[in-house]
Design an enzyme around this catalytic site. Structure first.
Site, PDB file in Angstrom:
ATOM      1  N   LYS A 150      50.587 108.195 108.014  1.00  0.00           N
ATOM      2  CA  LYS A 150      49.863 109.446 107.856  1.00  0.00           C
ATOM      3  C   LYS A 150      50.408 110.508 108.803  1.00  0.00           C
ATOM      4  O   LYS A 150      51.340 110.259 109.564  1.00  0.00           O
ATOM      5  CB  LYS A 150      48.368 109.218 108.056  1.00  0.00           C
ATOM      6  CG  LYS A 150      47.787 108.163 107.101  1.00  0.00           C
ATOM      7  CD  LYS A 150      46.294 108.258 107.000  1.00  0.00           C
ATOM      8  CE  LYS A 150      45.846 109.585 106.444  1.00  0.00           C
ATOM      9  NZ  LYS A 150      44.851 109.478 105.382  1.00  0.00           N
ATOM     10  N   LYS A 164      37.223 104.739 104.275  1.00  0.00           N
ATOM     11  CA  LYS A 164      36.120 105.527 104.839  1.00  0.00           C
ATOM     12  C   LYS A 164      34.791 104.940 104.363  1.00  0.00           C
ATOM     13  O   LYS A 164      34.073 105.524 103.552  1.00  0.00           O
ATOM     14  CB  LYS A 164      36.267 106.990 104.427  1.00  0.00           C
ATOM     15  CG  LYS A 164      37.551 107.626 104.953  1.00  0.00           C
ATOM     16  CD  LYS A 164      37.761 109.022 104.394  1.00  0.00           C
ATOM     17  CE  LYS A 164      39.080 109.606 104.863  1.00  0.00           C
ATOM     18  NZ  LYS A 164      39.364 110.934 104.271  1.00  0.00           N
TER      19      LYS A 164
END
Length: 238
Positions: free
Chosen positions: A102, A70
């Protein structure tokens, strides 16, 4: 010409002179904002990383603080470099150096077992050797992963991400880490453990006490508070 008074990773305080730049006024002012933008952002990343690391302690068994992907588009290498300077550890830098499964991947594959099977089959078919990490949010999911590991000892799975298992106590101070503690207990050192979700300066110490091996925090780079650094010009008559 630059003359730096401090080095990367040094602690500084308000009023410190970080360095001097000498040159023609137009060239100094031309690069001022770009240079300050980088210095302020990267110093903020390194500072937050250092503060989190200090709460986790030192030593070979201390929990490591990780960055994430991120990051600012185009600045990933610099963001991750700042984390390293702050004493953190770099997680994967892209999609090529670790396979991370994920929640959306699990949903698309039809469940944890199906996702792991497809990951192992893909790596075997392509003859790739990379570690695999899977994200879980419940104890039932932890048990499913551990059963898969037992039934498939040749799996490339190496780490479990324990996501959103840290909850802020309602109506009071502190954080509830019971779910994280139980997950680490059930994994029992057979896979690496990583905590993620709701990680900040207030929670990171409590999370570290669960004996999880890694803590990843997107806040290190996506919510950074820049350091207040400025450039002051002094002229010299020639």
């Amino acid at each position: 010409q630059c003359d730096w008074k401090v080095r990367d990773g040094d602690a500084v305080k308000v009023g410190d002179v970080l360095g001097t730049v000498e040159g023609k006024a137009w060239s100094v002012l031309l690069g001022e904002r770009l240079a300050l933008n980088f210095m302020q952002r990267m110093s903020g990343v390194a500072t937050l990383t250092r503060r989190m690391k200090e709460k986790l302690g030192d030593g070979p068994e201390a929990t490591k603080i990780l960055d994430t992907r991120k990051t600012v588009p185009g600045l990933r290498v610099l963001d991750k470099w700042a984390v390293l300077i702050g004493g953190g550890t770099c997680h994967r830098i892209g999609l090529f150096d670790m396979m991370m499964i994920k929640d959306n991947h699990i949903a698309a594959a039809g469940g944890i077992v199906a996702a792991l099977r497809r990951a192992d089959a893909f790596l075997k078919r392509k003859n790739f050797v990379v570690p695999v990490e899977i994200e879980v949010e419940t104890l039932d999911q932890v048990d499913t992963v551990m059963n898969y590991l037992q039934e498939n000892p040749q799996t490339s799975l190496t780490r479990v991400m324990l996501d959103n298992m840290v909850k802020k106590v309602e109506g009071g101070k502190g954080y509830d880490t019971d779910l994280l503690v139980e997950s680490v207990k059930r994994i029992a050192g057979k896979l690496e453990t990583e905590a993620s979700g709701n990680i900040n300066l207030q929670s990171v110490e409590a999370v570290g006490k669960t004996r999880v091996q890694f803590i990843s925090s997107g806040a290190l780079t996506h919510s950074v508070k820049a350091l207040d650094i400025s450039l002051k010009v002094k002229t010299r008559v020639c």
